[in-house]
Motif scaffolding. Structure first.
Motif, PDB file in Angstrom:
ATOM      1  N   LYS A 173       1.069  -0.795  -0.109  1.00 42.51           N
ATOM      2  CA  LYS A 173       0.275   0.309   0.027  1.00 42.51           C
ATOM      3  C   LYS A 173       0.656   1.395  -0.484  1.00 42.51           C
ATOM      4  CE  LYS A 173      -3.952  -1.303   2.400  1.00 42.51           C
ATOM      5  NZ  LYS A 173      -4.594  -1.601   3.797  1.00 42.51           N
ATOM      6  N   ALA A 174       2.777   1.301   1.006  1.00 44.81           N
ATOM      7  CA  ALA A 174       3.250   2.169   0.971  1.00 44.81           C
ATOM      8  C   ALA A 174       3.616   2.624  -0.712  1.00 44.81           C
ATOM      9  CB  ALA A 174       3.739   1.916   1.888  1.00 44.81           C
ATOM     10  N   ALA A 175       4.319   1.645  -0.716  1.00 48.66           N
ATOM     11  CA  ALA A 175       4.831   1.733  -1.990  1.00 48.66           C
ATOM     12  C   ALA A 175       3.609   2.306  -3.465  1.00 48.66           C
ATOM     13  CB  ALA A 175       4.830   0.228  -3.017  1.00 48.66           C
ATOM     14  N   ILE A 176       2.421   1.793  -3.192  1.00 52.20           N
ATOM     15  CA  ILE A 176       0.979   1.737  -4.069  1.00 52.20           C
ATOM     16  C   ILE A 176       0.640   3.393  -4.303  1.00 52.20           C
ATOM     17  CG2 ILE A 176      -1.133   1.873  -4.694  1.00 52.20           C
ATOM     18  CD1 ILE A 176      -0.654  -0.993  -4.679  1.00 52.20           C
ATOM     19  N   GLN A 177       0.956   3.761  -2.990  1.00 51.11           N
ATOM     20  CA  GLN A 177       0.934   5.346  -2.815  1.00 51.11           C
ATOM     21  C   GLN A 177       2.033   5.865  -2.688  1.00 51.11           C
ATOM     22  OE1 GLN A 177      -0.025   5.285   1.940  1.00 51.11           O
ATOM     23  NE2 GLN A 177      -2.431   4.461   1.524  1.00 51.11           N
ATOM     24  N   ARG A 178       2.776   5.389  -2.901  1.00 50.04           N
ATOM     25  CA  ARG A 178       4.197   6.650  -3.203  1.00 50.04           C
ATOM     26  C   ARG A 178       3.807   6.411  -4.724  1.00 50.04           C
ATOM     27  NH1 ARG A 178       7.635   3.736  -1.496  1.00 50.04           N
ATOM     28  NH2 ARG A 178       8.526   2.297  -2.789  1.00 50.04           N
ATOM     29  N   GLN A 179       3.914   5.786  -5.284  1.00 49.20           N
ATOM     30  CA  GLN A 179       3.333   5.172  -6.518  1.00 49.20           C
ATOM     31  C   GLN A 179       2.373   6.596  -6.994  1.00 49.20           C
ATOM     32  OE1 GLN A 179       2.922   1.737  -8.149  1.00 49.20           O
ATOM     33  NE2 GLN A 179       5.312   0.666  -7.566  1.00 49.20           N
ATOM     34  N   ALA A 180       1.084   6.469  -6.091  1.00 46.77           N
ATOM     35  CA  ALA A 180       0.222   7.148  -6.523  1.00 46.77           C
ATOM     36  C   ALA A 180       0.458   8.084  -6.293  1.00 46.77           C
ATOM     37  CB  ALA A 180      -0.759   7.021  -5.988  1.00 46.77           C
ATOM     38  N   GLN A 181       1.162   8.641  -5.254  1.00 50.34           N
ATOM     39  CA  GLN A 181       1.966   9.914  -5.054  1.00 50.34           C
ATOM     40  C   GLN A 181       2.593  10.635  -6.096  1.00 50.34           C
ATOM     41  OE1 GLN A 181       3.582  10.573  -1.267  1.00 50.34           O
ATOM     42  NE2 GLN A 181       1.859  10.774  -0.243  1.00 50.34           N
ATOM     43  N   ILE A 182       3.990   9.940  -6.555  1.00 49.32           N
ATOM     44  CA  ILE A 182       4.290  10.135  -8.436  1.00 49.32           C
ATOM     45  C   ILE A 182       3.905  11.041  -9.360  1.00 49.32           C
ATOM     46  CG2 ILE A 182       6.139   9.572  -9.436  1.00 49.32           C
ATOM     47  CD1 ILE A 182       7.347   8.118  -6.521  1.00 49.32           C
ATOM     48  N   ALA A 183       3.124   9.915  -9.172  1.00 52.57           N
ATOM     49  CA  ALA A 183       2.246  10.194  -9.886  1.00 52.57           C
ATOM     50  C   ALA A 183       1.387  11.416 -10.144  1.00 52.57           C
ATOM     51  CB  ALA A 183       1.659   9.160 -10.277  1.00 52.57           C
TER      52      ALA A 183
END
Length: 394
Positions: A173-183
């Protein structure tokens, strides 16, 4: 027709009474076609062959000791072969609803057994593997009761209040959130860049529009100025063309006058000068010819005169010797030599006179005889010699 029975496409007709069926079964199986059935002596029942569904909701304990609530759906049916129909008919013909109940219980047991040998991570990440293992372990048992399973789908896996699955999924989830934030940041940056690019394009468009408007305005002003100046410019051009035409006319008139003067004055003068020059040259040539003729005539006359006077010259020379004291040493030969010397001297005088006459024709005309006479002078006291001996003249 009375006594003729036909099963539906998804049914199997079971006829009991009379002869036994396949493998000693208490009934015969008929599918896909009709059959005459005696109403009193035979009894007909129908077993469904359509798809059935069983739902399983079970609490299972994993290999790690974590309780999971698993919900699965099983799609099954009675097999199409006579053996499966006989097995299912003997067990479920009187209560066909029991097929779903029994199937659910069978799969619940196999599901608990399979989940007990797996970890939560394997169960969550490899659901298809879990379903395949459950199907494999239950296939033999289901075949015994005449049922086949078409599919098994794991609907949900829940660990309740333990939070294991949530903790396991936290890094993801953190990675996804990080990717989401990056995106999101990239999208925001792209949006900002797009806005800036749009603003630049708008500014560039506005600048180009202003430039075009300025160019149009300048062109209109220039056209108006040219239109305002068109009249004076046309008049000036017309006057300039008139002046140019007048200048060309004057130049042509001057050239024509010059040609007239050349034809009227210069050409006649040149012709007269050429005539005078030719006449003078002819006169000079005539005079030269006359002078050459006169000189040639004078030389001929002088030569003739000298030839005629030669005896006189010799005589005068001999006369000069008459009063001189001459001693002849060798007799008659000496006298002959003296005479020969006088003649030779006269000839020499004649040649000298001719040479002087060739360069001085005018002088020889005046005094030809005087020069000839002056050249013949014998000096007394001179000594002459001959081959026979010296001659003394006093």
């Amino acid at each position: 027709m009375f006594g003729y029975r036909v099963p539906a496409p998804d049914e199997a007709m079971l006829i009991s009474g009379g002869r036994r069926g396949l493998g000693g079964a208490p009934f015969r199986v008929v599918t896909g076609h009709g059959k005459f059935v005696l109403p009193v002596f035979r009894k007909v029942r129908f077993l469904t062959l359509s798809m059935c569904e069983a739902e399983v909701t079970e609490t299972c304990v994993t290999k790690q000791g974590i309780s999971l609530h698993v919900r699965a759906v099983i799609a099954f049916k009675v097999g199409n072969d006579p053996e499966s129909i006989i097995n299912a008919g003997q067990r479920f013909l009187s209560d066909q609803e029991q097929m779903s109940v029994l199937t659910g219980r069978i799969f619940a047991g196999h599901l608990r057994a399979i989940i007990g040998s797996m970890t939560v991570e394997e169960i969550v990440t490899e659901r298809q593997k879990l379903a395949a293992e459950v199907l494999d372990t239950s296939k033999t048992e289901m075949a015994k009761i005449g049922l086949i399973v078409d599919s098994l789908q794991i609907q949900s896996i829940d660990d309740g209040d333990t939070g294991y699955i949530d903790a396991m999924s936290a890094p993801h989830k953190a990675a996804i959130q990080r990717q989401a934030q990056i995106a999101q940041a990239q999208a925001t940056q792209a949006a900002a860049e797009a806005e800036q690019e749009a603003a630049r394009k708008q500014a560039e468009y506005a600048r180009q529009t202003a430039i075009v408007k300025a160019e149009y305005s300048a062109e209109v002003d220039r056209a108006q100025a040219e239109a305002a100046q068109a009249g004076p410019l046309a008049q000036a051009h017309a006057q300039q063309e008139v002046l140019t035409a007048q200048t060309e006319l004057a130049e042509r008139q001057a050239e024509l006058r010059q040609q007239q003067l050349v034809a009227e004055v210069v050409k006649p003068a040149e012709a007269e000068a050429e005539r005078v020059r030719i006449l003078a040259a002819a006169e000079a040539q005539r005079m030269k010819i006359q002078a050459e003729a006169a000189a040639s005539y004078d030389r001929v006359a002088l030569d003739r005169m000298l030839i005629d006077q030669l005896p006189q010259i010799v005589k005068e020379a001999a006369g000069g010797l008459s009063g001189a004291n001459v001693n002849v040493l060798n007799g008659a030969d000496g006298l002959g030599e003296i005479a020969a010397g006088l003649v030779s001297q006269g000839l020499t005088i004649l040649d000298s006179v001719r040479q002087n006459m060739s360069g001085q024709d005018k002088d020889t005309k005046a005094d030809g005889n005087t020069g000839a006479k002056g050249l013949l002078q014998l000096r007394s006291g001179k000594e002459r010699t001959s081959d026979n001996g010296p001659v003394n003249v006093d």
